[in-house]
Every structure is written in structure tokens, then in C-alpha cells.
Design a protein around this motif. Structure first.
Motif, PDB file in Angstrom:
ATOM      1  N   THR A   1      44.554  51.528  23.215  1.00 53.95           N
ATOM      2  CA  THR A   1      44.730  50.286  23.954  1.00 53.95           C
ATOM      3  C   THR A   1      43.848  49.246  23.276  1.00 53.95           C
ATOM      4  O   THR A   1      42.765  49.592  22.807  1.00 53.95           O
ATOM      5  N   SER A   2      44.263  48.018  23.250  1.00 46.00           N
ATOM      6  CA  SER A   2      43.414  47.028  22.591  1.00 46.00           C
ATOM      7  C   SER A   2      42.152  46.808  23.413  1.00 46.00           C
ATOM      8  O   SER A   2      42.182  46.871  24.642  1.00 46.00           O
TER       9      SER A   2
ATOM     10  N   ALA B   1      37.621  50.263  17.938  1.00 51.50           N
ATOM     11  CA  ALA B   1      37.702  51.461  17.103  1.00 51.50           C
ATOM     12  C   ALA B   1      38.586  51.133  15.896  1.00 51.50           C
ATOM     13  O   ALA B   1      38.854  49.970  15.612  1.00 51.50           O
ATOM     14  N   GLY B   2      39.064  52.159  15.234  1.00 49.34           N
ATOM     15  CA  GLY B   2      39.888  51.950  14.053  1.00 49.34           C
ATOM     16  C   GLY B   2      41.218  51.303  14.383  1.00 49.34           C
ATOM     17  O   GLY B   2      41.705  51.363  15.501  1.00 49.34           O
TER      18      GLY B   2
ATOM     19  N   ARG C   1      50.328  48.378  10.174  1.00 53.65           N
ATOM     20  CA  ARG C   1      51.733  48.616   9.893  1.00 53.65           C
ATOM     21  C   ARG C   1      52.363  47.324   9.385  1.00 53.65           C
ATOM     22  O   ARG C   1      51.851  46.233   9.637  1.00 53.65           O
ATOM     23  N   LEU C   2      53.488  47.446   8.719  1.00 52.06           N
ATOM     24  CA  LEU C   2      54.218  46.277   8.243  1.00 52.06           C
ATOM     25  C   LEU C   2      55.548  46.183   8.965  1.00 52.06           C
ATOM     26  O   LEU C   2      56.249  47.187   9.124  1.00 52.06           O
TER      27      LEU C   2
ATOM     28  N   ILE D   1      51.263  44.275  11.349  1.00 51.12           N
ATOM     29  CA  ILE D   1      51.059  44.619  12.756  1.00 51.12           C
ATOM     30  C   ILE D   1      49.783  45.439  12.829  1.00 51.12           C
ATOM     31  O   ILE D   1      49.656  46.455  12.140  1.00 51.12           O
ATOM     32  N   ARG D   2      48.839  45.015  13.647  1.00 50.96           N
ATOM     33  CA  ARG D   2      47.579  45.739  13.813  1.00 50.96           C
ATOM     34  C   ARG D   2      47.586  46.429  15.169  1.00 50.96           C
ATOM     35  O   ARG D   2      47.512  45.769  16.203  1.00 50.96           O
TER      36      ARG D   2
END
Length: 134
Positions: free
Chosen positions: A29-30, A99-100, A104-105, A116-117
Motif C-alpha cells: 500500500t502506498s 519501502a521498496g 513498471r512501464l 508506474i511506481r
């Protein structure tokens, strides 16, 4: 290890034994969304915090509810002779750290790509006691 360093390490170890805390790592979750829910229960009694999390519509509240129940179980394991109602447990600190990130693209128009983060977070929750001296 020197004697001063050894004594300090022993004191820190004893202090950690009295703390009741729980950690949630790599929760997908962000951190921004998780902090919205975490701010609602910071400094609140445990029973009220569980009710807030149970009836919150946010997805992050489910993870925090499990984390709070884990912290309560950790407190019970360290204080077997005390009861939760008499102790006056409350959420002393709750910390949400980033966290990490999974990067993605996603295809975009005209042969381009957008990144996309997918963010994740670490949550640390510590309980405090009003009546018992820990």
C-alpha cells in the motif's frame, strides 16, 4: 567489546524487553494512504482504535487492524499476569516508512512509455500503558 559499550548494550536489551511492539514490512500500500489511517489511531486507547479500524472503509485499515492485534498479543506474552483492561493500553507510536518500489512501464501514445511506481511501506506500532509502570 569494551565494558561501557557492553553495559549500554545490556541496558538497551532490557529496555526492549519491556516494549510491546509489532512491525509490518513490505505492505503493498502506498505510504501516503497508510498514513491517513495511522493518524486516526495514534494516541488512542486500544479498544477504541480497534473499533475505528474495524469500521473504516479503507483497505489500509485491515492491515493495521491485524498489526494492532499482533502488538496486543505481544504485550500479553510479556505481561502474562496483567489484564488488558486494567493496563490502559494505548497506541503510543505508529510510524509509516516508505519501502521498496516496484517499477513498471506502461505503454503510452506515439511509441512512448510511462513509468508506474508501485509503492510499499513498513509500519512500526508500539503500545504504551497508562496504569502499569513498564
Amino acid at each position: 567489546m569494551g565494558s561501557r559499550k557492553h553495559n549500554m548494550a545490556q541496558q538497551l536489551k532490557e529496555a526492549r524487553k519491556q516494549r510491546a511492539f509489532a512491525k509490518l514490512t513490505n505492505c503493498p500500500t502506498s505510504p501516503r494512504k497508510m498514513r491517513l489511517v495511522a493518524d486516526q489511531i495514534r494516541g488512542v486507547e486500544v479498544e477504541k482504535a480497534l473499533q475505528i479500524l474495524k469500521f473504516s472503509p479503507k483497505e489500509a485499515s485491515r492491515n493495521l487492524e491485524k498489526l494492532l492485534l499482533s502488538a496486543i498479543a505481544n504485550w500479553q506474552a510479556k505481561n502474562e499476569d496483567a489484564s488488558i483492561e486494567d493496563a490502559g493500553l494505548f497506541v503510543q507510536t505508529i510510524c509509516v516508512d516508505s519501502a521498496g518500489m516496484l517499477k513498471r512501464l506502461r505503454p503510452a501514445p506515439q511509441g512512448r512509455a510511462h513509468r508506474i511506481r508501485k509503492r510499499s511501506n513498513h509500519v512500526t506500532l508500539e503500545l504504551g500503558s497508562k496504569n502499569l509502570s513498564n
